[in-house]
Scaffold this motif. Structure first.
Motif, PDB file in Angstrom:
ATOM      1  N   SER A   4      -3.679  -0.841   7.189  1.00  0.00           N
ATOM      2  CA  SER A   4      -3.154   0.427   7.662  1.00  0.00           C
ATOM      3  C   SER A   4      -2.295   0.304   8.906  1.00  0.00           C
ATOM      4  CB  SER A   4      -4.323   1.378   7.973  1.00  0.00           C
ATOM      5  OG  SER A   4      -5.145   0.840   8.979  1.00  0.00           O
TER       6      SER A   4
ATOM      7  N   GLN B 148     -11.230   2.856  -5.347  1.00  0.00           N
ATOM      8  CA  GLN B 148      -9.878   2.832  -4.791  1.00  0.00           C
ATOM      9  C   GLN B 148      -8.843   2.637  -5.884  1.00  0.00           C
ATOM     10  OE1 GLN B 148     -10.117  -0.291  -1.870  1.00  0.00           O
ATOM     11  NE2 GLN B 148     -10.547   1.130  -0.200  1.00  0.00           N
TER      12      GLN B 148
ATOM     13  N   ASN C  41       2.239  11.303   0.119  1.00  0.00           N
ATOM     14  CA  ASN C  41       3.213  11.093  -0.945  1.00  0.00           C
ATOM     15  C   ASN C  41       3.753  12.441  -1.426  1.00  0.00           C
ATOM     16  OD1 ASN C  41       1.206  12.120  -2.598  1.00  0.00           O
ATOM     17  ND2 ASN C  41       1.024  10.302  -3.897  1.00  0.00           N
TER      18      ASN C  41
ATOM     19  N   MET D 110      -1.895  11.717  -2.626  1.00  0.00           N
ATOM     20  CA  MET D 110      -2.439  10.652  -1.788  1.00  0.00           C
ATOM     21  C   MET D 110      -1.994  10.871  -0.348  1.00  0.00           C
ATOM     22  SD  MET D 110      -4.022   8.295  -3.674  1.00  0.00           S
ATOM     23  CE  MET D 110      -4.140   7.798  -5.396  1.00  0.00           C
TER      24      MET D 110
ATOM     25  N   SER E 140       2.266   6.966  -6.871  1.00  0.00           N
ATOM     26  CA  SER E 140       1.232   7.722  -7.569  1.00  0.00           C
ATOM     27  C   SER E 140       1.647   9.175  -7.769  1.00  0.00           C
ATOM     28  CB  SER E 140      -0.082   7.681  -6.782  1.00  0.00           C
ATOM     29  OG  SER E 140      -1.057   8.467  -7.424  1.00  0.00           O
TER      30      SER E 140
ATOM     31  N   MET F 207      -6.089   5.535  -7.187  1.00  0.00           N
ATOM     32  CA  MET F 207      -4.653   5.339  -7.037  1.00  0.00           C
ATOM     33  C   MET F 207      -3.932   5.257  -8.378  1.00  0.00           C
ATOM     34  SD  MET F 207      -4.532   2.779  -3.773  1.00  0.00           S
ATOM     35  CE  MET F 207      -2.772   3.008  -3.546  1.00  0.00           C
TER      36      MET F 207
ATOM     37  N   LEU G  36      -2.681   9.432   3.860  1.00  0.00           N
ATOM     38  CA  LEU G  36      -3.299   8.526   4.822  1.00  0.00           C
ATOM     39  C   LEU G  36      -3.518   9.294   6.113  1.00  0.00           C
ATOM     40  CD1 LEU G  36      -1.165   5.368   4.090  1.00  0.00           C
ATOM     41  CD2 LEU G  36      -3.636   5.505   3.842  1.00  0.00           C
TER      42      LEU G  36
ATOM     43  N   LEU H 225       0.831  -1.200   0.000  1.00  0.00           N
ATOM     44  CA  LEU H 225       0.000   0.000   0.000  1.00  0.00           C
ATOM     45  C   LEU H 225       0.863   1.246   0.000  1.00  0.00           C
ATOM     46  CD1 LEU H 225      -2.704   1.496   0.356  1.00  0.00           C
ATOM     47  CD2 LEU H 225      -2.438   1.193   2.818  1.00  0.00           C
TER      48      LEU H 225
ATOM     49  N   VAL I  73       0.980   4.111  -2.907  1.00  0.00           N
ATOM     50  CA  VAL I  73       0.708   5.520  -2.601  1.00  0.00           C
ATOM     51  C   VAL I  73       1.876   6.397  -3.042  1.00  0.00           C
ATOM     52  CG1 VAL I  73       0.470   7.165  -0.694  1.00  0.00           C
ATOM     53  CG2 VAL I  73      -0.916   5.079  -0.733  1.00  0.00           C
ATOM     54  N   ASP I  74       3.086   5.968  -2.725  1.00  0.00           N
ATOM     55  CA  ASP I  74       4.248   6.796  -3.029  1.00  0.00           C
ATOM     56  C   ASP I  74       4.544   6.859  -4.525  1.00  0.00           C
ATOM     57  OD1 ASP I  74       4.689   7.558  -0.428  1.00  0.00           O
ATOM     58  OD2 ASP I  74       6.037   5.896   0.007  1.00  0.00           O
TER      59      ASP I  74
ATOM     60  N   SER J 298      -7.531  10.916  -1.495  1.00  0.00           N
ATOM     61  CA  SER J 298      -6.903  11.244  -2.766  1.00  0.00           C
ATOM     62  C   SER J 298      -7.471  12.551  -3.288  1.00  0.00           C
ATOM     63  CB  SER J 298      -7.129  10.131  -3.789  1.00  0.00           C
ATOM     64  OG  SER J 298      -8.489  10.080  -4.145  1.00  0.00           O
TER      65      SER J 298
ATOM     66  N   LEU K 281      -7.713   6.523   3.275  1.00  0.00           N
ATOM     67  CA  LEU K 281      -6.920   6.994   2.147  1.00  0.00           C
ATOM     68  C   LEU K 281      -7.658   8.169   1.516  1.00  0.00           C
ATOM     69  CD1 LEU K 281      -4.558   6.653   0.139  1.00  0.00           C
ATOM     70  CD2 LEU K 281      -6.052   5.126  -1.165  1.00  0.00           C
TER      71      LEU K 281
END
Length: 375
Positions: A281, A363, A207, A194, A190, A367, A196, A183, A187-188, A293, A291
């Motif tokens: 998580s 989701q 990110n 993003m 993208s 992402m 959390l 996960l 995220v990183d 976005s 999450l």
């Protein structure tokens, strides 16, 4: 409970988090039971193949075993795996409980493998069975020491339930970290923003694109560790979406969309808040996380999604509508098509993204690199 027993218990549960601690467990448990050699194994009951940790990391023993002897181990291979699985229970067995002594001592395995490593007498502590893979601790000692007595087995049995629990926890923690690492990596990677956050909107992770958006200060900012939108109305909508996605009752957590308005952008930023499972998580140290976005509608998300998943033009327009928070019926009305047409397009989105529910679809779409926060 004496100090040594307490230390062994500590080592057992430490091993659930740190596999290297199993070496300490093997050493202490072998002492408790009066053993001289010990190993943790995960071996297939039909083929004998698998993996093992041996006391003192004796690679020679492992190499010998897995180069040949695993194929002929009469204490591991079973003729009828189905019946074995049906009757399996987590117990402690002497070797002779499984195979009579005379038969065992006549085998190549006993004479050429067990005798050289001084493990002619043994006990097996069953810890778990998954399919045909048996996880167990084996403790052995030399012929001159004789069979393991009832008192020695009882001493090991005190720790058996803890060993089973620690092994199960270790598997779960390993799975958690694999999924959490996946996960975090997604995220990183993208290019969209993003983040959390926990139920109180405290920022857990952002990110690079999200960090740039926060530094810009016109849409989002972090105040006392909490993520807020700069525009007051947008801030309330963001807070509500996070609260709904992080509801204490897992069954009542819902994904939601929101808009973030800014003074300088002609269109508001599109946001989505999606609940994550605790297991997904837990790397970030909270019981539940959301999450968040943020996508820029000027980034032509429909084109990006169409290219990423080979959507048709109609499917990409539906994907864009869902990301804006529209229902299927609202999307149908916007595009002047029937609800059945939209449902057919939704089935196409599921098939092409490998998802099965709308929350999973959103989701996945969120992402995907559809934003333009890459300046």
């Amino acid at each position: 409970m004496d100090v040594a027993a307490e230390q062994l218990l500590d080592s057992i549960y430490a091993a659930a988090l740190d596999p290297q601690s199993w070496q300490h467990v093997l050493a202490a448990l072998s002492d408790v039971a009066g053993g001289e050699a010990s190993a943790i194994t995960q071996l297939n009951i039909a083929t004998g193949a698998g993996t093992a940790i041996v006391l003192n990391n004796d690679e020679r023993v492992l190499d010998e075993y897995f180069s040949y002897y695993y194929r002929i181990n009469p204490l591991q291979i079973v003729a009828d795996p189905g019946s074995y699985v049906a009757g399996w229970t987590p117990m402690i067995l002497r070797d002779e409980d499984w195979l009579d002594r005379a038969t065992l001592e006549a085998t190549e395995y006993y004479n050429d493998f067990l005798r050289p490593i001084r493990a002619e007498w043994g006990i097996i502590l069953r810890l778990g069975l998954s399919g045909h893979d048996l996880t167990a601790i084996s403790i052995g000692r030399s012929h001159g020491r004789g069979r393991f007595e009832d008192a020695e087995i009882a001493a090991a049995a005190r720790f058996h339930p803890h060993l089973i629990r620690a092994m199960a926890l270790g598997r779960r923690f390993a799975d958690v970290h694999r999924r959490s690492d996946g996960l975090a990596a997604a995220v990183d990677r993208s290019r969209s923003a993003m983040l959390l956050v926990d139920a109180g909107a405290r920022l857990l992770h952002a990110n690079a694109a999200a960090e740039r958006l926060i530094r810009a200060g016109d849409a989002l900012r972090v105040q006392a560790g909490t993520l807020i939108a700069t525009d007051p109305t947008s801030a309330a909508n963001l807070s509500d979406a996070i609260r709904n996605a992080s509801h204490p009752d897992r069954q009542r957590r819902i994904a939601g969309t929101f808009a973030i308005r800014t003074a300088d952008r002609p269109l508001p930023l599109n946001g989505a808040a999606m609940p994550l499972l605790e297991e997904e998580s837990s790397l970030f140290g909270r019981a539940a996380a959301t999450l968040v976005s943020i996508a820029d509608p000027d980034g032509n998300a429909a084109d990006a999604l169409q290219a990423a998943f080979d959507f048709t033009a109609a499917e990409s327009r539906l994907a864009g509508d869902l990301l804006e928070g529209l229902s299927l019926r609202a999307s149908a009305e916007r595009r002047s098509v029937s609800i059945n047409t939209v449902r057919t397009q939704l089935a196409g989105l599921f098939a092409k993204t490998g998802t099965h529910r709308q929350i999973e679809l959103i989701q996945t779409l969120t992402m995907t690199d559809v934003g333009r926060f890459d300046a």
